[in-house]
Write a protein that holds these residues in place. Structure first.
Motif, short mmCIF file in Angstrom:
data_model
loop_
_atom_site.label_atom_id
_atom_site.label_comp_id
_atom_site.label_asym_id
_atom_site.label_seq_id
_atom_site.Cartn_x
_atom_site.Cartn_y
_atom_site.Cartn_z
N VAL A 188 25.87 -14.65 4.49
CA VAL A 188 25.63 -14.00 3.20
C VAL A 188 26.73 -14.42 2.25
CG1 VAL A 188 25.30 -11.81 2.00
CG2 VAL A 188 24.59 -12.03 4.39
N GLU A 189 26.34 -15.05 1.13
CA GLU A 189 27.29 -15.50 0.12
C GLU A 189 27.01 -14.79 -1.19
OE1 GLU A 189 27.98 -20.09 1.22
OE2 GLU A 189 25.87 -19.53 1.13
N LEU A 190 28.01 -14.73 -2.05
CA LEU A 190 27.88 -14.06 -3.33
C LEU A 190 27.90 -15.09 -4.45
CD1 LEU A 190 27.87 -11.30 -4.87
CD2 LEU A 190 30.37 -11.47 -4.93
N HIS B 112 20.99 -1.29 -2.16
CA HIS B 112 21.90 -1.52 -3.28
C HIS B 112 21.09 -1.84 -4.53
CE1 HIS B 112 24.72 -3.78 -5.85
NE2 HIS B 112 25.65 -3.07 -5.24
N ASP B 113 21.53 -1.31 -5.66
CA ASP B 113 20.90 -1.58 -6.95
C ASP B 113 21.88 -2.31 -7.85
OD1 ASP B 113 18.43 -0.28 -6.39
OD2 ASP B 113 19.38 1.66 -6.77
N GLY B 114 21.36 -3.26 -8.63
CA GLY B 114 22.18 -3.96 -9.61
C GLY B 114 23.05 -5.04 -9.01
N PRO B 115 23.84 -5.71 -9.85
CA PRO B 115 24.71 -6.80 -9.38
C PRO B 115 25.73 -6.32 -8.36
CG PRO B 115 24.54 -6.81 -11.77
CD PRO B 115 23.94 -5.53 -11.31
N TRP B 116 26.05 -7.20 -7.44
CA TRP B 116 27.05 -6.89 -6.42
C TRP B 116 28.43 -7.24 -6.94
CZ3 TRP B 116 26.33 -5.26 -1.22
CH2 TRP B 116 25.00 -5.03 -0.86
N GLN C 81 35.48 -14.06 -9.26
CA GLN C 81 35.22 -12.75 -8.64
C GLN C 81 33.78 -12.57 -8.18
OE1 GLN C 81 36.63 -9.39 -11.00
NE2 GLN C 81 38.31 -9.20 -9.55
N ASP C 82 32.82 -13.16 -8.89
CA ASP C 82 31.43 -12.96 -8.49
C ASP C 82 30.84 -14.19 -7.79
OD1 ASP C 82 31.40 -14.60 -10.69
OD2 ASP C 82 29.79 -13.56 -11.73
N TYR D 167 30.48 -6.59 -1.86
CA TYR D 167 30.12 -7.72 -0.99
C TYR D 167 31.01 -7.74 0.26
CZ TYR D 167 30.30 -12.56 0.63
OH TYR D 167 30.32 -13.69 1.41
N LEU D 168 32.30 -7.61 0.09
CA LEU D 168 33.21 -7.65 1.23
C LEU D 168 33.00 -6.46 2.16
CD1 LEU D 168 36.49 -8.85 -0.51
CD2 LEU D 168 34.92 -10.20 0.89
#
Length: 200
Positions: free
Chosen positions: A45-47, A26-30, A94-95, A35-36
């Motif tokens: 794994v947390e966001l 994966h590239d860039g912010p999730w 959301q993030d 994530y889900l």
């Protein structure tokens, strides 16, 4: 019950430990959807702010503490129409989706993937030696910013419990209990917790 002086906790200046995006291709912010889509993983794994925060699976001691504390809290939660849940996704925004050890929530849809922060009455983290800064500083700040009313922190190394109350977007210490003391909660549930029964 030991009573601690009220303290304010400042905004933390810590960086989130992230797993490289390459590990999950994966590239860039999730995003929340990405994530889900990871589904269940062997590690927790947390966001946090578009980055993944990864910790190893909890130790057996950690899980025993969580089970014993859950056994104390669940009847008290059910008595007032609340839910006690273990290791669920809590959407702070959301993030930001942490997975706390225990939460007490208002009645919710138990089939939803995320629990909204607005439904959380109390959140609990059991401090692990390799994860102490995250629980004591980073998550504390994020939970307070999301206006979660109560934060219960369990210290494995000292055998103490710390209860924090949200005030104006940050936490102040409401009470603390060490071995031989009792921690009495009156909100959001009525219950007495003895640290030695969790941590012996």
């Amino acid at each position: 019950m030991g009573r601690a002086a009220t303290r304010d906790f400042p905004r933390p200046e810590v960086e989130v430990t992230t797993m490289t995006a390459a590990l999950f291709d994966h590239d860039g912010p999730w995003t929340e959807e990405e994530y889900l889509a990871l589904g269940e993983t062997q590690q927790r794994v947390e966001l946090f702010d578009g980055s993944l925060h990864v910790t190893p699976a909890p130790t057996p001691r950690h899980q025993r503490i969580a089970r014993r504390l859950g056994n104390v809290l669940e009847p008290a939660a059910e008595a007032v129409g609340l839910e006690l849940l273990e290791a669920v996704n809590v959407r702070l925004r959301q993030d930001r989706i942490p997975i706390p050890d225990l939460v007490i929530t208002s009645p919710i849809d138990l089939d939803e993937v995320n629990v909204d922060a607005a439904d959380v009455q109390l959140i609990c983290e059991i401090v692990s030696p390799g994860n102490a800064a995250t629980d004591r500083v980073l998550k504390m700040h994020y939970y307070a910013e999301a206006r979660i009313p109560w934060y219960l922190l369990v210290e494995q190394d000292t055998g103490s419990l710390h209860l924090y109350r949200e005030k104006n977007g940050h936490y102040v210490e409401e009470s603390t209990a060490r071995r031989g003391d009792v921690l009495e909660l009156t909100e959001p549930v009525h219950v007495t917790i003895r640290p030695e029964r969790l941590l012996d």
